[in-house]
Design a protein around this motif. Structure first.
Motif, PDB file in Angstrom:
ATOM      1  N   ALA A   3       0.829  -1.212   0.000  1.00 52.03           N
ATOM      2  CA  ALA A   3       0.000   0.000   0.000  1.00 52.03           C
ATOM      3  C   ALA A   3       0.863   1.261   0.000  1.00 52.03           C
ATOM      4  O   ALA A   3       0.577   2.221  -0.723  1.00 52.03           O
ATOM      5  N   ALA A   4       1.909   1.256   0.823  1.00 52.45           N
ATOM      6  CA  ALA A   4       2.804   2.414   0.890  1.00 52.45           C
ATOM      7  C   ALA A   4       3.485   2.648  -0.455  1.00 52.45           C
ATOM      8  O   ALA A   4       3.644   3.797  -0.897  1.00 52.45           O
ATOM      9  N   ASN A   5       3.871   1.565  -1.104  1.00 53.64           N
ATOM     10  CA  ASN A   5       4.523   1.669  -2.413  1.00 53.64           C
ATOM     11  C   ASN A   5       3.551   2.206  -3.468  1.00 53.64           C
ATOM     12  O   ASN A   5       3.912   3.062  -4.285  1.00 53.64           O
ATOM     13  N   GLU A   6       2.314   1.718  -3.427  1.00 53.92           N
ATOM     14  CA  GLU A   6       1.312   2.152  -4.402  1.00 53.92           C
ATOM     15  C   GLU A   6       0.944   3.624  -4.217  1.00 53.92           C
ATOM     16  O   GLU A   6       0.547   4.298  -5.164  1.00 53.92           O
ATOM     17  N   MET A   7       1.050   4.130  -2.999  1.00 48.80           N
ATOM     18  CA  MET A   7       0.636   5.502  -2.711  1.00 48.80           C
ATOM     19  C   MET A   7       1.715   6.526  -3.035  1.00 48.80           C
ATOM     20  O   MET A   7       1.458   7.740  -3.013  1.00 48.80           O
ATOM     21  N   GLY A  47      -5.322   9.281  -9.505  1.00 45.85           N
ATOM     22  CA  GLY A  47      -4.185   8.541 -10.044  1.00 45.85           C
ATOM     23  C   GLY A  47      -3.789   9.011 -11.426  1.00 45.85           C
ATOM     24  O   GLY A  47      -4.542   9.712 -12.113  1.00 45.85           O
ATOM     25  N   GLY A  48      -2.599   8.637 -11.835  1.00 47.88           N
ATOM     26  CA  GLY A  48      -2.089   8.994 -13.150  1.00 47.88           C
ATOM     27  C   GLY A  48      -0.892   8.135 -13.499  1.00 47.88           C
ATOM     28  O   GLY A  48      -0.274   7.530 -12.621  1.00 47.88           O
ATOM     29  N   GLU A  49      -0.593   8.059 -14.804  1.00 51.63           N
ATOM     30  CA  GLU A  49       0.533   7.259 -15.297  1.00 51.63           C
ATOM     31  C   GLU A  49       0.412   5.803 -14.857  1.00 51.63           C
ATOM     32  O   GLU A  49       1.407   5.133 -14.576  1.00 51.63           O
ATOM     33  N   GLY A  50      -0.823   5.326 -14.797  1.00 50.62           N
ATOM     34  CA  GLY A  50      -1.046   3.925 -14.428  1.00 50.62           C
ATOM     35  C   GLY A  50      -0.889   3.640 -12.944  1.00 50.62           C
ATOM     36  O   GLY A  50      -0.898   2.476 -12.534  1.00 50.62           O
ATOM     37  N   LYS A  51      -0.754   4.666 -12.137  1.00 50.21           N
ATOM     38  CA  LYS A  51      -0.564   4.489 -10.693  1.00 50.21           C
ATOM     39  C   LYS A  51      -1.839   4.863  -9.936  1.00 50.21           C
ATOM     40  O   LYS A  51      -2.654   5.651 -10.393  1.00 50.21           O
ATOM     41  N   TYR A  52      -1.971   4.295  -8.760  1.00 52.40           N
ATOM     42  CA  TYR A  52      -3.126   4.554  -7.919  1.00 52.40           C
ATOM     43  C   TYR A  52      -3.153   5.991  -7.402  1.00 52.40           C
ATOM     44  O   TYR A  52      -2.127   6.604  -7.136  1.00 52.40           O
ATOM     45  N   GLY A  53      -4.377   6.507  -7.249  1.00 52.24           N
ATOM     46  CA  GLY A  53      -4.589   7.755  -6.532  1.00 52.24           C
ATOM     47  C   GLY A  53      -5.054   7.433  -5.116  1.00 52.24           C
ATOM     48  O   GLY A  53      -5.248   6.263  -4.759  1.00 52.24           O
ATOM     49  N   PHE A  54      -5.267   8.464  -4.328  1.00 51.74           N
ATOM     50  CA  PHE A  54      -5.690   8.238  -2.946  1.00 51.74           C
ATOM     51  C   PHE A  54      -7.030   7.506  -2.863  1.00 51.74           C
ATOM     52  O   PHE A  54      -7.244   6.696  -1.957  1.00 51.74           O
ATOM     53  N   GLN A  55      -7.919   7.765  -3.800  1.00 57.28           N
ATOM     54  CA  GLN A  55      -9.201   7.071  -3.803  1.00 57.28           C
ATOM     55  C   GLN A  55      -9.013   5.568  -3.966  1.00 57.28           C
ATOM     56  O   GLN A  55      -9.695   4.763  -3.302  1.00 57.28           O
ATOM     57  N   ASP A  56      -8.091   5.165  -4.826  1.00 62.65           N
ATOM     58  CA  ASP A  56      -7.813   3.740  -5.036  1.00 62.65           C
ATOM     59  C   ASP A  56      -7.174   3.112  -3.801  1.00 62.65           C
ATOM     60  O   ASP A  56      -7.476   1.966  -3.450  1.00 62.65           O
ATOM     61  N   GLU A 111      -9.831   2.501  -1.261  1.00 60.50           N
ATOM     62  CA  GLU A 111     -10.712   1.394  -1.651  1.00 60.50           C
ATOM     63  C   GLU A 111     -10.031   0.039  -1.531  1.00 60.50           C
ATOM     64  O   GLU A 111     -10.643  -0.930  -1.077  1.00 60.50           O
ATOM     65  N   ASN A 112      -8.760  -0.040  -1.906  1.00 65.34           N
ATOM     66  CA  ASN A 112      -8.079  -1.335  -1.965  1.00 65.34           C
ATOM     67  C   ASN A 112      -7.232  -1.664  -0.741  1.00 65.34           C
ATOM     68  O   ASN A 112      -6.914  -2.832  -0.504  1.00 65.34           O
ATOM     69  N   TYR A 113      -6.866  -0.644   0.020  1.00 63.29           N
ATOM     70  CA  TYR A 113      -6.000  -0.866   1.187  1.00 63.29           C
ATOM     71  C   TYR A 113      -6.544  -0.145   2.429  1.00 63.29           C
ATOM     72  O   TYR A 113      -5.783   0.352   3.250  1.00 63.29           O
ATOM     73  N   GLY A 114      -7.858  -0.117   2.535  1.00 66.91           N
ATOM     74  CA  GLY A 114      -8.487   0.635   3.615  1.00 66.91           C
ATOM     75  C   GLY A 114      -8.089   0.201   5.010  1.00 66.91           C
ATOM     76  O   GLY A 114      -8.107   1.006   5.945  1.00 66.91           O
ATOM     77  N   ALA A 115      -7.730  -1.083   5.179  1.00 68.58           N
ATOM     78  CA  ALA A 115      -7.407  -1.594   6.513  1.00 68.58           C
ATOM     79  C   ALA A 115      -5.945  -1.376   6.903  1.00 68.58           C
ATOM     80  O   ALA A 115      -5.527  -1.790   7.981  1.00 68.58           O
ATOM     81  N   THR A 116      -5.184  -0.720   6.053  1.00 67.35           N
ATOM     82  CA  THR A 116      -3.763  -0.509   6.336  1.00 67.35           C
ATOM     83  C   THR A 116      -3.513   0.906   6.851  1.00 67.35           C
ATOM     84  O   THR A 116      -4.372   1.786   6.743  1.00 67.35           O
ATOM     85  N   ASN A 117      -2.321   1.120   7.376  1.00 63.79           N
ATOM     86  CA  ASN A 117      -1.937   2.469   7.815  1.00 63.79           C
ATOM     87  C   ASN A 117      -1.897   3.434   6.641  1.00 63.79           C
ATOM     88  O   ASN A 117      -2.273   4.599   6.764  1.00 63.79           O
ATOM     89  N   ALA A 118      -1.448   2.930   5.493  1.00 62.40           N
ATOM     90  CA  ALA A 118      -1.398   3.767   4.294  1.00 62.40           C
ATOM     91  C   ALA A 118      -2.813   4.147   3.866  1.00 62.40           C
ATOM     92  O   ALA A 118      -3.063   5.283   3.438  1.00 62.40           O
ATOM     93  N   GLY A 119      -3.745   3.201   3.980  1.00 57.50           N
ATOM     94  CA  GLY A 119      -5.132   3.491   3.635  1.00 57.50           C
ATOM     95  C   GLY A 119      -5.717   4.563   4.528  1.00 57.50           C
ATOM     96  O   GLY A 119      -6.469   5.435   4.075  1.00 57.50           O
ATOM     97  N   ASN A 120      -5.371   4.519   5.800  1.00 55.26           N
ATOM     98  CA  ASN A 120      -5.834   5.541   6.734  1.00 55.26           C
ATOM     99  C   ASN A 120      -5.219   6.900   6.406  1.00 55.26           C
ATOM    100  O   ASN A 120      -5.906   7.926   6.388  1.00 55.26           O
ATOM    101  N   LEU A 121      -3.920   6.911   6.111  1.00 54.15           N
ATOM    102  CA  LEU A 121      -3.247   8.167   5.770  1.00 54.15           C
ATOM    103  C   LEU A 121      -3.794   8.746   4.468  1.00 54.15           C
ATOM    104  O   LEU A 121      -3.873   9.973   4.304  1.00 54.15           O
ATOM    105  N   ALA A 122      -4.197   7.858   3.554  1.00 51.97           N
ATOM    106  CA  ALA A 122      -4.777   8.313   2.292  1.00 51.97           C
ATOM    107  C   ALA A 122      -6.060   9.104   2.531  1.00 51.97           C
ATOM    108  O   ALA A 122      -6.391  10.006   1.750  1.00 51.97           O
ATOM    109  N   LEU A 123      -6.778   8.786   3.601  1.00 53.09           N
ATOM    110  CA  LEU A 123      -7.981   9.546   3.945  1.00 53.09           C
ATOM    111  C   LEU A 123      -7.629  11.000   4.251  1.00 53.09           C
ATOM    112  O   LEU A 123      -8.356  11.922   3.866  1.00 53.09           O
ATOM    113  N   TYR A 124      -6.514  11.199   4.949  1.00 62.22           N
ATOM    114  CA  TYR A 124      -6.070  12.559   5.263  1.00 62.22           C
ATOM    115  C   TYR A 124      -5.691  13.312   3.988  1.00 62.22           C
ATOM    116  O   TYR A 124      -6.154  14.438   3.756  1.00 62.22           O
TER     117      TYR A 124
END
Length: 257
Positions: free
Chosen positions: A81-85, A113-122, A125-138
């Protein structure tokens, strides 16, 4: 008065002999009772051995399962998740340095997202239970706020959870900013007050005390504004906000005359 009997002591009369017999009998009864209790325990264990092993097995399986989940599932997912973000964070940081249409475009790329990479919304949605998913909310909440999507900003920031000294009050205060932009100053004031109380530091505390004071003035509440302005002046005299206190303090006091 108690007397001490030496080892090898023999009773000299019938009373002492009787007492010795009774002591021996009492001791024997105690040990017999312990033996009986132990026997009953052993019998209960024998009868329920199957169930005991099942309970122990379930507990052990739960512990091992949790440890395995953390090591083989959760930790790799956190790293993934951290890598994707990473790219979304790059868009966000660049957007903060830009302005106008370019800034809006970069914030939107951070979100979608852009250049084939995830945005915060992705990530949410896909890593909501992780620390990265929580930080993406911010991050998403702040991106929404900067692109005038205030209701989405409130929803994302309200879901964000943190014990951090800076991020936690910043998120709470940003919800206040969103409500203020939606022309709901009463709600904004309550969030600014909460943000100011969440942590005590020289950055976020005076920042949101000032926002609370200015909003209180907007609401015609000079007494509340004066209280917060005095708090900044007295308790955070070295803060940036302390330099602006006099400007608003006069307004707050005039409103009360």
């Amino acid at each position: 008065m108690a007397t001490y009997k030496k080892r090898g002591y023999k009773p000299n009369n019938k009373e002492e002999q009787q007492a010795a017999v009774e002591d021996h009998s009492t001791t024997a009864e105690v040990f017999n009772s312990l033996d009986e209790g132990a026997s009953k325990t052993e019998a209960w264990v024998a009868r329920n051995q199957k169930y005991i092993f099942i309970i122990i097995g379930v507990a052990a399986a739960a512990i091992l399962g949790y440890l395995a989940y953390e090591e083989f599932i959760q930790e790799p997912k956190e790293a993934e998740a951290a890598n994707e973000m990473f790219m979304a964070q790059q868009y966000f940081d660049t957007a903060l340095q830009a302005s106008g249409a370019q800034s809006d475009s970069l914030f939107n790329l951070a979100l979608t997202g852009g250049e084939g990479k995830y945005g915060f919304q992705d990530i949410i949605e896909n890593y909501g239970a992780t620390n990265a998913g929580n930080l993406a909310l911010y991050y998403a909440g702040m991106a929404y706020l900067n692109t005038n999507q205030y209701q989405q900003a409130i929803e994302s920031l309200d879901d964000f959870e943190s014990d951090d000294q800076i991020l936690a009050p910043l998120a709470k205060g940003a919800i206040g900013d969103a409500f203020l932009q939606l022309d709901q100053p009463e709600e904004a004031l309550s969030y600014y007050e909460e943000a100011a109380k969440m942590r005590d530091n020289n950055f976020t505390t005076p920042k949101f005390l000032m926002k609370a004071a200015v909003t209180a003035i907007k609401l015609g509440d000079g007494a509340t504004a004066e209280k917060y302005l005095n708090k900044i002046q007295n308790e955070y005299p070295d803060s940036v906000e302390a330099n602006r206190v006099k400007v608003y303090l006069g307004q707050a006091q005039t409103m009360q005359q």
